[in-house]
Design a protein around this motif. Structure first.
Motif, short mmCIF file in Angstrom:
data_model
loop_
_atom_site.label_atom_id
_atom_site.label_comp_id
_atom_site.label_asym_id
_atom_site.label_seq_id
_atom_site.Cartn_x
_atom_site.Cartn_y
_atom_site.Cartn_z
N GLY A 1 9.57 31.88 -25.88
CA GLY A 1 10.17 30.69 -25.26
C GLY A 1 10.12 29.49 -26.19
N SER A 2 9.99 28.31 -25.59
CA SER A 2 10.08 27.09 -26.38
C SER A 2 8.90 26.91 -27.31
N ASP A 3 7.82 27.64 -27.08
CA ASP A 3 6.64 27.50 -27.93
C ASP A 3 6.55 28.58 -28.99
N LEU A 4 7.66 29.10 -29.38
CA LEU A 4 7.70 30.18 -30.36
C LEU A 4 7.04 29.77 -31.67
N PRO A 5 6.25 30.67 -32.27
CA PRO A 5 5.75 30.36 -33.61
C PRO A 5 6.88 30.55 -34.63
N ASP A 6 6.55 30.32 -35.86
CA ASP A 6 7.53 30.47 -36.93
C ASP A 6 7.66 31.97 -37.22
N THR A 7 8.45 32.67 -36.41
CA THR A 7 8.50 34.13 -36.50
C THR A 7 9.04 34.60 -37.85
N ALA A 8 9.88 33.81 -38.49
CA ALA A 8 10.41 34.24 -39.77
C ALA A 8 9.29 34.38 -40.80
N ASN A 9 8.26 33.56 -40.64
CA ASN A 9 7.17 33.57 -41.63
C ASN A 9 5.88 34.10 -41.09
N THR A 10 5.89 34.72 -39.92
CA THR A 10 4.66 35.28 -39.37
C THR A 10 4.73 36.79 -39.48
N VAL B 1 0.86 -1.18 0.00
CA VAL B 1 0.00 0.00 0.00
C VAL B 1 0.90 1.23 0.00
N ASP B 2 0.65 2.12 -0.93
CA ASP B 2 1.43 3.34 -1.04
C ASP B 2 0.47 4.50 -0.87
N GLN B 3 0.61 5.26 0.22
CA GLN B 3 -0.24 6.43 0.37
C GLN B 3 0.64 7.64 0.10
N GLN B 4 0.28 8.39 -0.90
CA GLN B 4 1.22 9.40 -1.39
C GLN B 4 0.57 10.77 -1.50
N SER B 5 1.27 11.78 -0.97
CA SER B 5 0.89 13.17 -1.23
C SER B 5 1.94 13.76 -2.14
N ARG B 6 1.48 14.48 -3.11
CA ARG B 6 2.45 15.09 -4.04
C ARG B 6 2.12 16.56 -4.19
N PHE B 7 3.11 17.40 -3.96
CA PHE B 7 2.93 18.85 -4.16
C PHE B 7 3.82 19.27 -5.31
N ILE B 8 3.29 19.99 -6.26
CA ILE B 8 4.11 20.47 -7.36
C ILE B 8 3.96 21.97 -7.51
N THR B 9 5.08 22.65 -7.67
CA THR B 9 5.05 24.04 -8.08
C THR B 9 5.72 24.10 -9.43
N ASP B 10 4.95 24.50 -10.43
CA ASP B 10 5.41 24.43 -11.81
C ASP B 10 5.54 25.84 -12.35
N THR B 11 6.77 26.25 -12.57
CA THR B 11 6.99 27.60 -13.07
C THR B 11 7.22 27.53 -14.57
N ASN B 12 6.38 28.20 -15.30
CA ASN B 12 6.52 28.18 -16.75
C ASN B 12 7.69 29.07 -17.15
N LEU B 13 8.62 28.49 -17.88
CA LEU B 13 9.82 29.24 -18.25
C LEU B 13 9.65 29.99 -19.56
N ALA B 14 8.49 29.90 -20.18
CA ALA B 14 8.30 30.56 -21.47
C ALA B 14 7.30 31.70 -21.35
N ARG B 15 6.07 31.34 -21.11
CA ARG B 15 5.05 32.39 -21.08
C ARG B 15 5.20 33.28 -19.87
N ASN B 16 4.93 34.53 -20.08
CA ASN B 16 4.89 35.48 -18.96
C ASN B 16 6.19 35.59 -18.19
N ARG B 17 7.26 35.13 -18.75
CA ARG B 17 8.49 35.13 -17.97
C ARG B 17 9.45 36.17 -18.53
N VAL B 18 9.75 37.14 -17.71
CA VAL B 18 10.69 38.16 -18.14
C VAL B 18 12.08 37.81 -17.64
#
Lengths: 946, 436
Positions: B303-312, A410-427
């Motif tokens: 980021g990694s989901d970039l569209p084809d910017t050369a052709n957009t 029997v495996d009782q498991q809690s899993r917490f994830i914090t997922d930071t998107n490295l592409a969208r909205n990331r400056v």
């Protein structure tokens, strides 16, 4: 850590020096079993009416020093054997008397042919003897070895066998065996020689971490199959031989406690506990089955207790491990034997993990990161097992046994994830979209096996044995509750962290899944022996039938916050939810029932003449698989069947120039059947490609060759050196395939793969010290198809024969190329070393073990040059045992994962190419995609043997 | 042993076939009480009239089913299970040929077809499989779609229990035309194309998605146009194109002359939601779009989901925001997007500036709060209702469009692809564009 090693080594040295004595007169010799020549370790040799005595050591030798001259009566005792009394003279003229004692077992009335099941199989000496006498290539780990090792479950034990490495589960514990670089699908597992079904929901292989190690008498790994064994293993066969009814009354019990150090001590963290009793083991549709007219039950929020997603950080209870074994033989002729063994292990484990999700750049096929996940697992694992064996000897010629084995994890498991998107909205670092997930889950796996077996001596040289087996493996994963939240992290004008409010993301998921796999099997074997002193011939024929039925259930509910933009305050009762699909999704399109029936027969012959032994034979197996899925009948392959037959010859040759040396050469042909799920024609559209089942998938066939040199000098020492070569036809791998203009991921057969290697196994005891080491070098190669993303140029049109009416120059596209790589899970180098100290007199047993697993492919990417590799790991464990005087009580201390060895996955591309400065990339030559830490576990307890 | 097995399997097959009698493909479909309804295999032409659809309709491979102008299909579904949310499965050719005066209406009984029930997903939509050579939908009104998928739904597109989309098309060698139509109220995506040549032109899509999904969601393998449409009140984006999905044909869809109003607020995940989203290697020409009070402006995902910017290529887009956070989020100010303001763009520099001057719609009518919690009242925020989004004379959107580019697709069988207009938005002063 270096210092720790030095410290331990110096302890060894101290022990050696302190136990040197100065002798006056010495009496020494060796104690062995008269029939098998095995050393009887621990046999007591004493001089009557004096204080002088000793115990036979690892090599069977004893030494009594400082004896004054005179005549004495020597008494030699060992449980299960007839006591020897003999008169000796100690005199100055011979300053050391030397006598060897050969003892006879106390029960020696029956014909050895029938009584074969009576020998004590749990000792190291008996393990070694079995390896030496076997007609095929075998490695054995005895119960005694397991007892004094740091291992508590079978996957931990098996990684110490030469040529075996393990695949780990999420807790960092071993789970599946990889034998000679052949991953888990190419090996099978037996209990007491019969195959067991798997609780895995789509595959045949057994997770070995279900089995507590203390229920075993021995663990056998067979690397070359004989015709009387089932033919679907290419790497090897793992046989768990459970405890056998003893010759005399046996009672053994142990209890211990311990903890994983991540929850205790200075840098400890809390264990995230949730109320496991709140989860219903049956889905709402199982509790309320559909009405006769087909209308389904409409679930309400009352069916989904919100408490399943409420977690409390606590300090966990200490681990508790306990077990006992009790057995005896009854009756005047000791014809009825019984044994009962149980084990219970409750442990709190956990993992701290960093994981990067990756994508592949569409212009140049290089790795790019999508997001980085910080994950924390809190796991309460309860492992329990029960084994019983009853055997009854009607007569010297007939014996019947009943085995029952039950294991549960029997495996009782809690899993917490914090997922930071490295592409969208990331400056930059510190900023980005953050997804948070809280998941609670309970997974219950059971395996039950009941075997009724009979052995009959029909005539003096004709032996018949049969077994009937009923086994069932189940897996239940009820009410996995996944709460998904979303928020943003921003830096304010001062560069300080600013967390924005947390909202519910689209779906709150509650999912039930369970599966069962039921086997009914029957075996029968007939053995005919002829011959004389010079040459003996065995003829053996037999057959087997197995009927297997599998079933899966899946139910998933999507619960949505209504309205969708409610803020998450930590208290789910404040939120209004709406169930999107109140009837559930009781049957996943990928659900199926499967029947697989196997019929097999074999004939083999073993010839022994002089120093030679040859075993040759052939096995025939017929497989009939049929399936029914829930897909619409219009979809091809919604129901179907396949059957195939195989003829599997094998030849085993052994040359024994001396009693201590074996030369072996083995050839066998074997198969590996595809996983159930792989042949069903399902279709899933994933983000990057379509996934498809393949009803045309063939089974894998392999030709295997082994050559081995074995040397068994004194006592427990051995040297084993071998080479192996495998030619694998139609290996099964997952890869991409172009179908017209779409690309689909399917499981396919890929031509021919090869695998060869060298195994070396070495055990040596010197006085009280021992060293056990093994090393295996493996080299495998397979060529499969991979996809490459690229931008089409004019040159490419010609090179790849592109139809420009469909795919334009300058557009982004994908093409397929082949790439050669090693088999998944195969490490070029694996090794084990154990340093042992055994002082039979003082009762010490210390073992320091290291396991080296070389770099290996962990995850095969569909894209070229994007495979994930697992970094080389070295894991160190220690076990210290001390017998407390002669009351049968032993104190032990064990610690696992002393070096806190991390699990790391990386992709072999330069990390300097990654955009956006992602964290944790310490090495410019490769990209880290995962790092998991498990921390150390310590255990201390007592064992009592009557 | 072997013959017994064969017999057993045979029995099972017989059982399976028997349960599939009455042309009902779903073995757990409850027996309908109304025998005047239609379901099962359909082909030929359906004459004008009102029909109740009591079970899944299947257009078999190689056959054509045409709905005449004036056909109304009332889907008898409850949106609770796949069995009780019938769909139209198109393995052959499907044509729904309404006219302006006599549209084809695919909806649910009037007591259920309310604004409050916009996302109940009572029926399962029109699912075009890989064998379908053509789907043509004109002057058709489609409402209240999105029932949960099940084992008999388009295997691979949906996971069991997922809401189904109103229209799906997946034949990379085929053609899909949705023109002059009206889609109102879906549980998730309104339209999803996974392959083929497409024209999505001159349509209105309103009240799309309860908490996510887009009006038009296009994956790899599609070449075509999204032009002259009005998207109002979408959950996430009005239009999203992506080259994911594993086709060797790159997603190349031009998005021009559309009007986006009040889109993107029901998707809570940060960074998602808005008007137009191009990602993951897709390409296209994005011009002449009128984006009013949408959560985010045009985004080319970074980021990694970039569209084809050369052709957009993009420009000549009009961005209006009536409150500060919208104005701040246009284009480059939107983190996660690599788009930049073009000289040809018309963009509100301050909240409320550059009112596009609709004939009958007050762009300042709703506060930020009302838009962000745009669930009720729906009327007005997420519905076309009686508004008129044509441009008054003197609108800053007139004459600012770009006409000198060629769409990725200029013609399509049974459809009409209009070229770009000199005005921005879905109505053109030269007569092109939305006919509603």
């Amino acid at each position: 850590m270096k210092y720790f090693f030095l410290f331990v080594v110096s302890i060894f040295v101290v022990f050696v020096v302190s136990f040197q004595g100065i002798s006056a007169q010495t009496f020494r010799g060796k104690v062995t079993d008269k029939l098998s020549n095995e050393s009887l370790i621990g046999a007591t040799v004493s001089l009557r009416n004096t204080k002088f005595g000793a115990k036979a050591g690892l090599d069977g030798r004893f030494r009594i020093t400082g004896i004054p001259n005179g005549t004495y009566t020597v008494v030699v005792r060992y449980i299960g054997y007839q006591t020897i009394e003999q008169s000796i003279i100690i005199s100055p003229t011979s300053d050391s008397a030397r006598v060897n004692f050969a003892m006879l077992p106390s029960q020696l009335k029956r014909d050895q042919v029938v009584v074969e099941g009576r020998k004590n199989l749990s000792t190291e000496a008996s393990a070694r003897t079995s390896v030496q006498n076997s007609p095929t290539v075998l490695n054995i780990v005895s119960a005694k070895t397991i007892e004094v090792s740091p291992d508590i479950q079978v996957a931990q034990v098996i990684q110490r066998v030469s040529g075996v490495s393990i695949e780990r589960n999420q807790n960092g514990d071993g789970q599946y065996a990889i034998v000679r670089g052949m991953d888990k699908r190419y090996n099978y597992t037996l209990i007491n020689g019969v195959k067991i079904p798997s609780p895995d929901n789509s595959n045949r292989y057994i997770p070995l971490d279900i089995f507590p190690a203390e229920l075993l008498d021995r663990l056998e790994v067979t690397k070359a199959l004989t015709p009387d064994m089932e033919g679907d293993a290419i790497g090897g066969v793992v046989n768990l031989v459970m405890k056998n009814a003893p010759e005399y009354f046996l009672f053994k019990a142990n209890a211990s406690t311990g903890a994983n150090l991540q929850y205790f001590g200075p840098n400890s963290r809390k264990f995230q506990e949730f109320n496991t009793s709140v989860q219903s083991h049956l889905s709402p549709n199982q509790i309320n089955p559909p009405a006769p007219d087909g209308t389904r039950y409409q679930a309400t929020m009352a069916d989904f207790p919100l408490e399943a997603s409420k977690f409390s950080p606590v300090t966990p209870m200490p681990n508790l491990l306990a077990g006992f074994t009790i057995g005896n033989r009854f009756g005047e002729q000791k014809e009825f034997g019984a044994i009962l063994a149980t084990s219970y292990q409750s442990q709190f484990l956990g993992t701290t993990s960093h994981l990067f999700t990756t994508d592949v750049n569409r212009e140049n096929n290089s790795t790019a990161f999508n997001s980085v996940l910080g994950r924390e697992f809190s796991v309460h694992q309860i492992r329990s097992g029960l084994h019983s064996k009853l055997d009854y000897e009607f007569s010297p010629l007939n014996k019947i046994s009943l085995y029952n084995a039950y294991v549960r994890l029997v495996d009782q498991q809690s899993r917490f994830i914090t997922d930071t998107n490295l592409a969208r909205n990331r400056v930059g670092s510190g900023e980005g979209t953050v997804a948070i997930e809280y998941r609670s889950r309970q997974q219950i796996q059971n395996i039950y096996n009941g075997t009724l077996q009979g052995i009959h001596l029909l005539q003096e040289n004709l032996k018949f044995d049969w077994s009937t087996v009923y086994s069932i493996a189940t897996n239940n994963d009820p009410d996995m509750a996944t709460l998904q939240l979303t928020t943003e992290s921003k830096l304010d004008s001062n560069g300080n962290h600013r967390d924005l409010p947390i909202f519910y993301d689209q779906d709150y998921l509650r999912r039930w899944t369970s599966n069962s796999d039921r086997d009914i099997a029957s075996y029968a074997n007939l053995l005919y022996t002829t011959g004389d002193e010079e040459m003996s011939i065995d003829y053996k024929i037999g057959g087997m039938v197995r009927l297997k039925a599998r079933e899966n259930i899946f139910d998933r509910y999507l619960i949505r916050p209504n309205p969708s933009n409610q803020e998450y305050t930590g208290d789910l009762t404040q939120t209004t939810f709406r169930i999107f699909n109140p009837a559930g999704s009781n049957r996943n399109a990928l659900n199926y029932t499967i029947d697989e029936n196997v019929f097999a027969g074999y004939a083999q012959s073993k010839i022994q003449f002089g120093n030679y032994q040859i075993l040759a034979g052939v096995r025939f197996e017929h497989t009939a698989l049929s399936w029914i899925t829930e897909s619409d009948a219009s979809i091809p392959g919604a129901t179907g069947d396949r059957s195939y037959s195989d003829l599997l010859p094998s030849l085993h040759f052994k040359y024994m120039p001396t009693k201590q040396i074996n030369w072996r050469a083995n050839y066998f042909r074997s198969i590996s059947r595809p996983g159930f799920f792989e042949v069903i024609p399902y279709n899933i559209f994933e983000e990057d490609y379509r996934q498809q089942g393949n009803p045309n998938l063939n089974r894998v066939t392999a030709d295997n060759v082994d050559i081995r040199f074995e040397f068994f000098p004194e006592a427990l020492d051995q040297i084993l050196l071998g080479v192996f070569y495998k030619r694998i036809q139609d290996p099964i791998e997952r890869a991409l395939q172009v179908q017209g203009t779409s690309i689909a991921m399917t499981t396919q057969n890929f031509g021919v793969a090869t695998n060869y290697g060298i195994e070396a196994d070495f055990t040596k005891y010197i006085n009280k010290f021992g060293i056990r080491a093994n090393y295996t070098y493996t080299n495998s190669s397979i060529t499969t198809d991979k996809s490459i993303r690229y931008r089409v140029t004019e040159a490419d049109v010609v090179k790849f024969n592109i139809d420009t009416t469909v795919i334009k120059v300058g557009s982004l596209s994908e093409r397929i190329e082949s790439q050669t790589r090693p088999l998944q899970g195969q490490s070029a180098h694996i090794g084990n070393i154990s340093l042992l100290y055994k002082d039979i007199e003082a009762g010490w047993d210390i073992q320091l073990s290291g396991i080296l697993t070389g770099e290996r492919l962990a995850i095969i990417s569909p894209f070229k040059d994007n495979d994930e590799w697992e970094r080389t790991t070295l894991q160190v464990d220690i076990s210290i045992e001390k017998e407390l005087s002669d009351i049968g009580l032993t104190f032990f201390f064990k610690a696992r994962n002393l070096l806190d060895t991390p699990l790391e996955h990386f992709i072999k591309q330069p990390s300097t190419n990654l955009i956006g400065n992602p964290p944790l990339q310490d090495n410019p030559d490769r990209i880290l995609v995962r790092r998991d830490l498990y921390n150390r576990t310590v255990q201390l307890g007592l064992r009592y043997t009557l | 042993m072997l013959t017994l097995q064969k017999l057993f399997v045979l029995l099972l097959l017989i059982g399976a076939i028997a349960s599939c009698s009455d042309d009902k493909k779903n073995p757990v479909n409850p027996t309908p009480t109304d025998t005047t309804g239609i379901s099962g295999n359909q082909e030929g032409t359906l004459k004008a009239g009102t029909y109740r659809v009591t079970g899944d309709i299947v257009v078999p491979e190689g056959k054509t089913w045409t709905l005449e102008a004036g056909v109304t299909l009332l889907f008898q579904g409850d949106g609770q299970t796949v069995a009780t949310s019938p769909e139209v499965r198109v393995l052959g050719t499907f044509r729904s040929l309404g006219t302006k005066d006599k549209p084809v209406v695919l909806t649910v009984p009037s007591n259920l077809a309310t604004i409050e029930n916009y996302d109940r997903g009572y029926w399962g939509g029109i699912q075009g499989f890989e064998t379908s050579p053509e789907m043509t939908i004109k002057w058709t009104k489609i409402t209240h779609v999105g029932g949960p998928a099940g084992p008999n739904s388009y295997v691979g597109v949906y996971e069991d229990g997922d809401p189904r989309y109103a229209v799906v098309y997946n034949n990379v060698n085929g053609n899909v035309v949705i023109e002059d139509s009206y889609i109102s109220g879906t549980a998730d995506d309104a339209v999803r194309f996974l392959g083929g040549k497409c024209s999505f032109s001159r349509n209105i899509v309103e009240m799309q998605g309860s908490s996510g999904g887009e009006c038009v969601n296009i994956k790899s393998g599609v070449v075509g146009v999204i032009a002259y449409n009005l998207f109002i009140g979408a959950a996430t984006n009005g239009a999203k194109t992506s080259n994911s999905g594993g086709s060797t044909v790159q997603c190349n869809v031009d998005i021009y002359n559309n009007t986006f109003v009040n889109c993107g607020y029901r998707r809570t995940k940060a960074g998602r939601g808005g008007s137009i989203n191009i990602e993951a290697g897709a390409r296209g020409q994005i011009y002449n779009n009128l984006i009013v009070n949408c959560r985010y402006g045009l985004r080319l995902v970074s980021g990694s989901d970039l569209p084809d910017t050369a052709n957009t290529k993009y420009g000549n887009n009009f961005f209006y925001g009536s409150f500060p956070s919208l104005v701040a989020d246009f284009l480059a100010a939107t983190p996660g997007s690599v788009s930049v303001q073009q000289a040809s763009d018309v963009m509100s520099q301050t909240p409320g500036a550059n009112d596009p001057m609709f004939v009958n719609y007050n762009v300042m009518a709703f506060t930020e709060d009302q838009l962000r919690t745009s669930f009720s009242p729906f009327a007005g925020i997420n519905t076309y209702s009686s508004y008129n989004f044509r441009l008054k004379t003197g609108s800053p959107a007139i004459g600012k469009g770009k006409t000198n580019f060629t769409p990725a697709l200029t013609s399509i069988p049974n459809g009409t692809i209009e070229g770009p207009s000199a005005d921005i938005g879905c109505y053109s002063t030269d007569g092109k564009g939305l006919k509603y």
